[in-house]
Design an enzyme around this catalytic site. Structure first.
Site, PDB file in Angstrom:
ATOM      1  N   ASP A   7       1.703  -6.127  14.023  1.00 26.91           N
ATOM      2  CA  ASP A   7       2.654  -5.223  13.371  1.00 26.91           C
ATOM      3  C   ASP A   7       3.700  -4.699  14.165  1.00 26.91           C
ATOM      4  O   ASP A   7       4.769  -4.605  13.710  1.00 26.91           O
ATOM      5  CB  ASP A   7       1.574  -4.048  12.746  1.00 26.91           C
ATOM      6  CG  ASP A   7       0.872  -4.605  11.437  1.00 26.91           C
ATOM      7  OD1 ASP A   7       1.044  -5.506  10.883  1.00 26.91           O
ATOM      8  OD2 ASP A   7       0.027  -3.524  11.084  1.00 26.91           O
TER       9      ASP A   7
ATOM     10  N   ASP B  88      -3.809  -8.118   5.501  1.00 30.74           N
ATOM     11  CA  ASP B  88      -2.559  -9.051   5.370  1.00 30.74           C
ATOM     12  C   ASP B  88      -2.555 -10.166   6.453  1.00 30.74           C
ATOM     13  O   ASP B  88      -1.786 -11.105   6.427  1.00 30.74           O
ATOM     14  CB  ASP B  88      -1.408  -8.075   5.282  1.00 30.74           C
ATOM     15  CG  ASP B  88      -1.204  -7.122   6.341  1.00 30.74           C
ATOM     16  OD1 ASP B  88      -2.321  -6.787   6.846  1.00 30.74           O
ATOM     17  OD2 ASP B  88      -0.162  -6.689   6.827  1.00 30.74           O
TER      18      ASP B  88
ATOM     19  N   TYR C 231      10.297   0.129   8.539  1.00 28.99           N
ATOM     20  CA  TYR C 231       8.916  -0.244   8.750  1.00 28.99           C
ATOM     21  C   TYR C 231       8.412   0.588   9.788  1.00 28.99           C
ATOM     22  O   TYR C 231       7.311   1.202   9.781  1.00 28.99           O
ATOM     23  CB  TYR C 231       8.980  -1.780   9.335  1.00 28.99           C
ATOM     24  CG  TYR C 231       7.690  -2.230   9.683  1.00 28.99           C
ATOM     25  CD1 TYR C 231       6.977  -3.009   8.718  1.00 28.99           C
ATOM     26  CD2 TYR C 231       7.047  -2.011  10.949  1.00 28.99           C
ATOM     27  CE1 TYR C 231       5.883  -3.534   8.675  1.00 28.99           C
ATOM     28  CE2 TYR C 231       5.780  -2.468  11.046  1.00 28.99           C
ATOM     29  CZ  TYR C 231       4.855  -3.033  10.384  1.00 28.99           C
ATOM     30  OH  TYR C 231       3.881  -3.639  10.300  1.00 28.99           O
TER      31      TYR C 231
ATOM     32  N   HIS D 207       5.226  -9.583  11.006  1.00 24.40           N
ATOM     33  CA  HIS D 207       6.149  -9.528   9.792  1.00 24.40           C
ATOM     34  C   HIS D 207       7.507  -9.632   9.995  1.00 24.40           C
ATOM     35  O   HIS D 207       7.832  -9.411  11.098  1.00 24.40           O
ATOM     36  CB  HIS D 207       5.838  -8.014   9.076  1.00 24.40           C
ATOM     37  CG  HIS D 207       4.394  -7.674   8.677  1.00 24.40           C
ATOM     38  ND1 HIS D 207       3.726  -8.417   7.387  1.00 24.40           N
ATOM     39  CD2 HIS D 207       3.544  -6.769   8.937  1.00 24.40           C
ATOM     40  CE1 HIS D 207       2.762  -7.668   7.261  1.00 24.40           C
ATOM     41  NE2 HIS D 207       2.539  -6.879   8.158  1.00 24.40           N
TER      42      HIS D 207
ATOM     43  N   HIS E 204       0.734  -1.153  -0.077  1.00 20.00           N
ATOM     44  CA  HIS E 204       0.015  -0.067  -0.033  1.00 20.00           C
ATOM     45  C   HIS E 204       0.918   1.395  -0.053  1.00 20.00           C
ATOM     46  O   HIS E 204       0.627   2.286   0.927  1.00 20.00           O
ATOM     47  CB  HIS E 204      -1.159   0.001   1.051  1.00 20.00           C
ATOM     48  CG  HIS E 204      -0.862  -0.330   2.477  1.00 20.00           C
ATOM     49  ND1 HIS E 204       0.219   0.537   3.279  1.00 20.00           N
ATOM     50  CD2 HIS E 204      -1.416  -0.849   3.444  1.00 20.00           C
ATOM     51  CE1 HIS E 204       0.339  -0.075   4.452  1.00 20.00           C
ATOM     52  NE2 HIS E 204      -0.764  -0.762   4.690  1.00 20.00           N
TER      53      HIS E 204
ATOM     54  N   GLU F 248      -6.324  -6.050   9.598  1.00 19.60           N
ATOM     55  CA  GLU F 248      -5.841  -5.715   8.252  1.00 19.60           C
ATOM     56  C   GLU F 248      -5.733  -6.866   7.571  1.00 19.60           C
ATOM     57  O   GLU F 248      -5.226  -7.985   7.988  1.00 19.60           O
ATOM     58  CB  GLU F 248      -4.653  -4.638   8.356  1.00 19.60           C
ATOM     59  CG  GLU F 248      -4.284  -4.137   7.077  1.00 19.60           C
ATOM     60  CD  GLU F 248      -3.179  -2.852   7.037  1.00 19.60           C
ATOM     61  OE1 GLU F 248      -2.962  -2.671   8.152  1.00 19.60           O
ATOM     62  OE2 GLU F 248      -3.174  -2.318   6.103  1.00 19.60           O
TER      63      GLU F 248
ATOM     64  N   HIS G 240      -1.598  -1.156  14.757  1.00 20.98           N
ATOM     65  CA  HIS G 240      -1.372  -0.307  13.786  1.00 20.98           C
ATOM     66  C   HIS G 240      -2.781   0.413  13.381  1.00 20.98           C
ATOM     67  O   HIS G 240      -2.778   1.588  12.775  1.00 20.98           O
ATOM     68  CB  HIS G 240      -0.791  -1.068  12.671  1.00 20.98           C
ATOM     69  CG  HIS G 240      -0.931  -0.279  11.340  1.00 20.98           C
ATOM     70  ND1 HIS G 240      -1.223  -0.907   9.935  1.00 20.98           N
ATOM     71  CD2 HIS G 240      -0.667   0.922  10.871  1.00 20.98           C
ATOM     72  CE1 HIS G 240      -1.146  -0.307   9.118  1.00 20.98           C
ATOM     73  NE2 HIS G 240      -0.760   1.074   9.630  1.00 20.98           N
TER      74      HIS G 240
ATOM     75  N   HIS H 129      -5.139  -8.451  14.534  1.00 19.12           N
ATOM     76  CA  HIS H 129      -5.438  -7.389  13.701  1.00 19.12           C
ATOM     77  C   HIS H 129      -6.054  -7.750  12.615  1.00 19.12           C
ATOM     78  O   HIS H 129      -5.892  -8.679  11.831  1.00 19.12           O
ATOM     79  CB  HIS H 129      -3.751  -6.965  13.381  1.00 19.12           C
ATOM     80  CG  HIS H 129      -3.818  -5.828  12.473  1.00 19.12           C
ATOM     81  ND1 HIS H 129      -4.660  -4.684  12.618  1.00 19.12           N
ATOM     82  CD2 HIS H 129      -2.729  -5.288  12.036  1.00 19.12           C
ATOM     83  CE1 HIS H 129      -4.248  -3.760  11.733  1.00 19.12           C
ATOM     84  NE2 HIS H 129      -3.124  -3.950  11.319  1.00 19.12           N
TER      85      HIS H 129
END
Ligand code: FEO
Length: 399
Positions: free
Chosen positions: A165, A84, A193, A226, A26, A82, A146, A80
């Site tokens: 995250d 991903d 990051y 990640h 993104h 999101e 996040h 989370h």
């Protein structure tokens, strides 16, 4: 399909996916790919922490199947929402048929608004615990780290924090642990990051670190969503986060610009040369040659950001506009700003940049520096004078 899980502890396995080829996350350039980490906890009850991006669902299920029959999973915990980390959730629920799926209160809302599930997700509140029989999980809300739904899960008996995250990085590797990787690479990717994802929430990071201390939560392992898992070197990533969250500026300047006929480029190089001559660390980044996310990595610990643009159609160059919008959203603190650029007849660009920097609450240095057409000796002298002024301000620090 066969994929190999990685043992983190006797009772925890990494079962995520490696995305070797993603190059744009993104708007953030992921030149080294990424991973979507998910973890299997083998307690009396079996729990899955997070899932993966939707196209990697089969990889996740194959790694789980190499440890246990996926249908033996009792609980799925979504730290989370999101996509991903939740994209594969609907398919995983269908495949696993878990007893319960948990998320934070905001997570329940977000997951329902993403997937419109015909399935009830159980809300968890800050400080809640969940027993897996012989193991126990504790949940802490980490709103805006996040997203508003974000939470972290602490596995008490293993002193292991599943940090979603937080403390992560976009880095695809065959190795799963930070202590197997080059420390310079780790710091660079963790900084990138932080600068591009976490920076606006730096105050929340400081509060989270303080809260972990206050609660007496001992952490031996940090398992983010990640990049690599931190085990023998948890203190390293925690100290980096403390440093970046404090946003203490160094005597470093980033000169960011674009150019049409190399006049603004010449000004950028003259300013950089002046700064280097004063002993200031300097980075020069032309925007059509550098991704905005790499600029932010350098901005993270810089004390000054100097932005240049030629005047185009009475405005700023489009790449410079893009950078300013991106920079504004990431809300960097404790930096000085300056503006420069070459122009032909109207010359609005440096003034526009200057006002944008002021609008971000940044202290600006000098006046917008503009030079008509190609800088001559006098124009380059003005660049050098601006560099000296910036240098003096940087050396003076935050007084
Ligand atoms: Fe990796 Fe905010 O998702």
């Amino acid at each position: 399909m066969e994929f190999t899980p990685v043992k983190v502890t006797e009772r925890v396995y990494w079962v995520g996916a490696v995305d070797w080829n993603i190059r744009d996350f993104h708007g953030y350039s992921t030149e080294r790919g990424s991973t979507y980490n998910a973890y299997l906890i083998l307690g009396d009850k079996i729990a899955l922490i997070d899932t993966v991006k939707a196209p990697f669902c089969e990889e996740l299920l194959a790694r789980i199947a190499a440890v246990i029959n996926p249908e033996k999973i009792d609980y799925i915990i979504s730290n989370h929402a999101e996509m991903d980390h939740s994209g594969a959730l609907p398919k995983v629920i269908a495949a696993v048929k878990p007893e319960k799926v948990f998320a934070s209160v905001m997570g329940v809302k977000a997951l329902n608004e993403h997937f419109h599930l015909d399935y009830e997700i159980v809300p968890l509140r800050d400080g809640d615990t969940l027993s897996l029989g012989n193991l126990s999980l504790k949940f802490l809300e980490t709103r805006m780290l996040h997203w508003p739904d974000s939470m972290v899960t602490y596995l008490v008996e293993e002193r292991l924090l599943f940090s979603q995250d937080g403390f992560g990085m976009h880095l695809a590797t065959g190795e799963r642990f930070a202590d197997e990787l080059d420390p310079v690479l780790l710091r660079n990717q963790a900084a990138k990051y932080y600068a591009n994802i976490i920076l606006p929430y730096s105050q929340l990071i400081l509060k989270l670190i303080e809260r972990i201390k206050t609660l007496g939560i001992a952490i031996d392992i940090i398992a983010p969503d990640h990049g690599p898992i931190w085990r023998s070197d948890v203190g390293k990533i925690l100290s980096w986060y403390q440093e970046w969250a404090e946003q203490k500026p160094r005597q470093k300047a980033v000169v960011v610009y674009d150019t049409m006929w190399q006049s603004t480029d010449l000004m950028a190089r003259a300013i950089a040369d002046g700064l280097a001559g004063e002993g200031i660390e300097v980075k020069v980044m032309r925007l059509r040659a550098t991704d905005r996310s790499d600029v932010m990595t350098e901005v993270l610990d810089a004390g000054a950001i100097i932005i240049g643009s030629p005047t185009l159609n009475n405005g700023i160059f489009p790449t410079v506009a893009d950078m300013l919008v991106y920079l504004k959203g990431l809300k960097p603190k404790n930096k000085f700003g300056a503006a420069f650029g070459s122009y032909g007849w109207s010359g609005e660009a440096p003034g526009i940049i200057f006002n944008e920097l002021k609008g971000m609450g940044m202290e600006t240095i000098g006046e917008p520096l503009k030079v008509k057409y190609v800088p001559d000796g006098d124009g380059l002298k003005k660049c050098c004078e601006l560099a000296k002024e910036i240098s003096r301000r940087l050396k003076k620090g935050g007084e």
